[in-house]
Design an enzyme around this catalytic site. Sequence first.
Site, PDB file in Angstrom:
ATOM      1  N   LYS A  50       0.848  -1.204   0.000  1.00  0.00           N
ATOM      2  CA  LYS A  50       0.000   0.000   0.000  1.00  0.00           C
ATOM      3  C   LYS A  50       0.882   1.252   0.000  1.00  0.00           C
ATOM      4  O   LYS A  50       0.580   2.232  -0.681  1.00  0.00           O
ATOM      5  CB  LYS A  50      -0.955  -0.019   1.202  1.00  0.00           C
ATOM      6  N   GLN A  94      -5.031  -1.598   9.420  1.00  0.00           N
ATOM      7  CA  GLN A  94      -4.962  -2.922   8.798  1.00  0.00           C
ATOM      8  C   GLN A  94      -5.609  -3.970   9.718  1.00  0.00           C
ATOM      9  O   GLN A  94      -5.356  -4.000  10.919  1.00  0.00           O
ATOM     10  CB  GLN A  94      -3.497  -3.292   8.508  1.00  0.00           C
ATOM     11  N   ASP A 117     -11.020   3.009   4.083  1.00  0.00           N
ATOM     12  CA  ASP A 117     -11.481   1.623   3.985  1.00  0.00           C
ATOM     13  C   ASP A 117     -13.007   1.549   3.914  1.00  0.00           C
ATOM     14  O   ASP A 117     -13.569   0.501   3.599  1.00  0.00           O
ATOM     15  CB  ASP A 117     -11.034   0.833   5.228  1.00  0.00           C
TER      16      ASP A 117
HETATM   17  N1  GUN Z   1      -7.334  -6.923   5.837  1.00  0.00           N
HETATM   18  C1  GUN Z   1      -7.767  -7.664   4.803  1.00  0.00           C
HETATM   19  N2  GUN Z   1      -8.372  -6.883   3.870  1.00  0.00           N
HETATM   20  C2  GUN Z   1      -8.313  -5.621   4.349  1.00  0.00           C
HETATM   21  C3  GUN Z   1      -8.757  -4.368   3.850  1.00  0.00           C
HETATM   22  O1  GUN Z   1      -9.352  -4.241   2.768  1.00  0.00           O
HETATM   23  N3  GUN Z   1      -8.502  -3.301   4.637  1.00  0.00           N
HETATM   24  C4  GUN Z   1      -7.874  -3.416   5.820  1.00  0.00           C
HETATM   25  N4  GUN Z   1      -7.683  -2.306   6.529  1.00  0.00           N
HETATM   26  N5  GUN Z   1      -7.454  -4.545   6.318  1.00  0.00           N
HETATM   27  C5  GUN Z   1      -7.662  -5.645   5.579  1.00  0.00           C
END
Ligand code: GUN
Length: 285
Positions: A50, A94, A117
């Site tokens: 990311k 996350q 998110d």
């Molecule tokens: N863990 C697995 N998929 C995601 C996601 O799309 N966003 C976040 N923040 N954590 C994740």
Amino acid sequence: MTAERIDGKALAEKVRAEVADDVRAYGGSVCLATILVGDDPASHVYVGKKHDASHEAGIESRDHRFASETPESVILDLLAELDDDDGVDGILVQLPLPAHMDEPKVLHAVDPAKDVDGFHPLNAGLLYLGTPHLVPATPSGVMVMLAEYGVELRGKEAVVVGRSEIVGKPMAMLLLMEHATVTICHSRTADLSEHTRRADILVAAVGRPGLVTPDMVKAGATVIDIGVNRTEAGLVGDVDPAVFEVAGLMTPVPGGVGPMTIAMLLRNTLTAAQHRRSEVALPGS
Ligand code: GUN
């Protein structure tokens, strides 16, 4: 006949290049802050990607990583700081968080205007009401794929297998907004294949390797595999690859939905920046 493969990697590159152009056109700085707690290796890899992708798109980023035993209050204090920091446009926590943390409590502490998110109840509620602002990246990436490949949704049968907050539920809402007839299936669904065989668009998002087999799929259907399962055989989806012989259009794993998630996160970060700086209130706030 073999299904056409949806090339998520190529489409994600296109979206990322578009976001990079839009960041340049925007002119101002755009900044994403991430929070990662614990030592889950996959989460460290994802968060690293990311940051790399943000950098490539001209988005600044801040990387906050903590040991698994970090008290929840430390994370809540950091979120309060990031919420107030005018230099931060997007905040991403996350998942998963360590077991001692109250995940909803942490996610609800993210400023909804910076919630890239789309997990905050305000953003989830706006999506539910059909007036979305920041939408979870994975399902919105699927919608971009369906549009790019010209998949008709209006009046079609869409079946979503999985009811998670981050994929299944928002996926169903987005399909509904495009006028599909949507069924959500889950672990207690009595006869799963009775539903999946009806689907013109079948989305699998449960995390069970090979759950969807060829006999469960209508000939010519569009099949979207959101499963990310690490097995001894490597990374596999929720859909048995033999389904390629039945479907009309299908995403591979890897190289399907996965790459779109990061691309849409970048798009959401720019949207959050544009929205915040223009001081337009969130719908309903
Ligand atoms: N863990 C697995 N998929 C995601 C996601 O799309 N966003 C976040 N923040 N954590 C994740």
